[in-house]
Design a protein around this motif. Structure first.
Motif, PDB file in Angstrom:
ATOM      1  N   GLY A  12       0.819  -1.215   0.000  1.00  0.00           N
ATOM      2  CA  GLY A  12       0.000   0.000   0.000  1.00  0.00           C
ATOM      3  C   GLY A  12       0.853   1.264   0.000  1.00  0.00           C
ATOM      4  N   CYS A  13       1.926   1.268   0.781  1.00  0.00           N
ATOM      5  CA  CYS A  13       2.822   2.432   0.812  1.00  0.00           C
ATOM      6  C   CYS A  13       3.523   2.623  -0.529  1.00  0.00           C
ATOM      7  CB  CYS A  13       3.849   2.278   1.922  1.00  0.00           C
ATOM      8  SG  CYS A  13       3.142   2.451   3.572  1.00  0.00           S
ATOM      9  N   LEU A  14       3.982   1.545  -1.137  1.00  0.00           N
ATOM     10  CA  LEU A  14       4.640   1.641  -2.439  1.00  0.00           C
ATOM     11  C   LEU A  14       3.655   2.113  -3.517  1.00  0.00           C
ATOM     12  CD1 LEU A  14       6.911  -1.533  -2.401  1.00  0.00           C
ATOM     13  CD2 LEU A  14       7.609   0.863  -2.183  1.00  0.00           C
ATOM     14  N   LEU A  15       2.426   1.640  -3.460  1.00  0.00           N
ATOM     15  CA  LEU A  15       1.410   2.078  -4.412  1.00  0.00           C
ATOM     16  C   LEU A  15       1.115   3.571  -4.238  1.00  0.00           C
ATOM     17  CD1 LEU A  15      -0.664   1.362  -6.617  1.00  0.00           C
ATOM     18  CD2 LEU A  15      -2.285   0.867  -4.773  1.00  0.00           C
ATOM     19  N   ALA A  16       0.981   4.018  -2.997  1.00  0.00           N
ATOM     20  CA  ALA A  16       0.732   5.441  -2.731  1.00  0.00           C
ATOM     21  C   ALA A  16       1.904   6.295  -3.208  1.00  0.00           C
ATOM     22  CB  ALA A  16       0.478   5.657  -1.243  1.00  0.00           C
ATOM     23  N   LEU A  19       1.726   6.506  -7.066  1.00  0.00           N
ATOM     24  CA  LEU A  19       0.653   7.381  -7.521  1.00  0.00           C
ATOM     25  C   LEU A  19       0.969   8.852  -7.255  1.00  0.00           C
ATOM     26  CD1 LEU A  19      -2.486   5.310  -6.454  1.00  0.00           C
ATOM     27  CD2 LEU A  19      -1.561   5.622  -8.761  1.00  0.00           C
ATOM     28  N   ALA A  20       1.609   9.136  -6.140  1.00  0.00           N
ATOM     29  CA  ALA A  20       1.925  10.519  -5.783  1.00  0.00           C
ATOM     30  C   ALA A  20       3.013  11.106  -6.679  1.00  0.00           C
ATOM     31  CB  ALA A  20       2.358  10.596  -4.324  1.00  0.00           C
ATOM     32  N   THR A  21       3.945  10.293  -7.127  1.00  0.00           N
ATOM     33  CA  THR A  21       5.067  10.825  -7.912  1.00  0.00           C
ATOM     34  C   THR A  21       4.880  10.700  -9.416  1.00  0.00           C
ATOM     35  OG1 THR A  21       6.233   8.703  -7.739  1.00  0.00           O
ATOM     36  CG2 THR A  21       6.731  10.391  -6.080  1.00  0.00           C
ATOM     37  N   SER A  22       3.926   9.904  -9.879  1.00  0.00           N
ATOM     38  CA  SER A  22       3.784   9.706 -11.321  1.00  0.00           C
ATOM     39  C   SER A  22       2.663  10.526 -11.947  1.00  0.00           C
ATOM     40  CB  SER A  22       3.565   8.227 -11.633  1.00  0.00           C
ATOM     41  OG  SER A  22       2.327   7.810 -11.091  1.00  0.00           O
TER      42      SER A  22
END
Length: 158
Positions: A12-16, A19-22
């Protein structure tokens, strides 16, 4: 059980983070820091533009071809409502949801005070137009927000 919950948390942290940087919609306005540092000079330029009394009007047509190109027409008039023959006209355009993608438009003079260009505008929404026109020693600068609709012409938002 605990290992799977910890793994789910890491995922979940890696997904967030991804999404935040891309996402391009969370981009900062180009040269924002430089614009902030030189705000006083920019404000003086805006005041000098207002004192010229020049007026600009931007018209954006609906899509004119299958590639969704639109004709962009800028009308420039002086304080006496006479057309302005510029020595330089530069317009930077970007969509509010993607300010990293800045288009610099080249305009051709269609008539005295009337300048035409085209741009592929496939997305509706708010677009920013930063106009800079010069004639001799006079410099006109104005920023306009236009609302572009996917199936028709645009209108001025502010």
């Amino acid at each position: 059980m605990i290992v799977s919950l910890l793994g789910l948390q890491v995922f979940g942290c890696l997904l967030a983070l991804f999404l935040a940087t891309s996402s391009s919609s969370m981009a900062v306005i180009p040269n924002y820091h430089d614009k902030a540092i030189h705000w006083d000079e920019h404000r003086a330029t805006l005041l000098a533009s207002e004192q010229l009394g020049w007026q600009d009007e931007i018209e954006i047509s609906g899509p004119v071809d299958i590639f969704e190109n639109r004709d962009i027409t800028i009308y420039l008039n002086d304080a006496d409502d006479r057309p302005i023959q510029t020595t330089h006209l530069s317009v930077q355009v970007y969509r509010h949801t993607n300010p990293n993608e800045v288009f610099v438009l080249d305009f051709e003079q269609a008539a005295p005070g009337e300048y035409v260009s085209s741009l592929r505008m496939t997305d509706s929404g708010l677009w920013e137009f930063e106009v800079e026109a010069t004639r001799d020693d006079s410099r006109f600068v104005r920023s306009r927000t236009m609302e572009v609709f996917s199936d028709g012409p645009a209108k001025v938002s502010r």
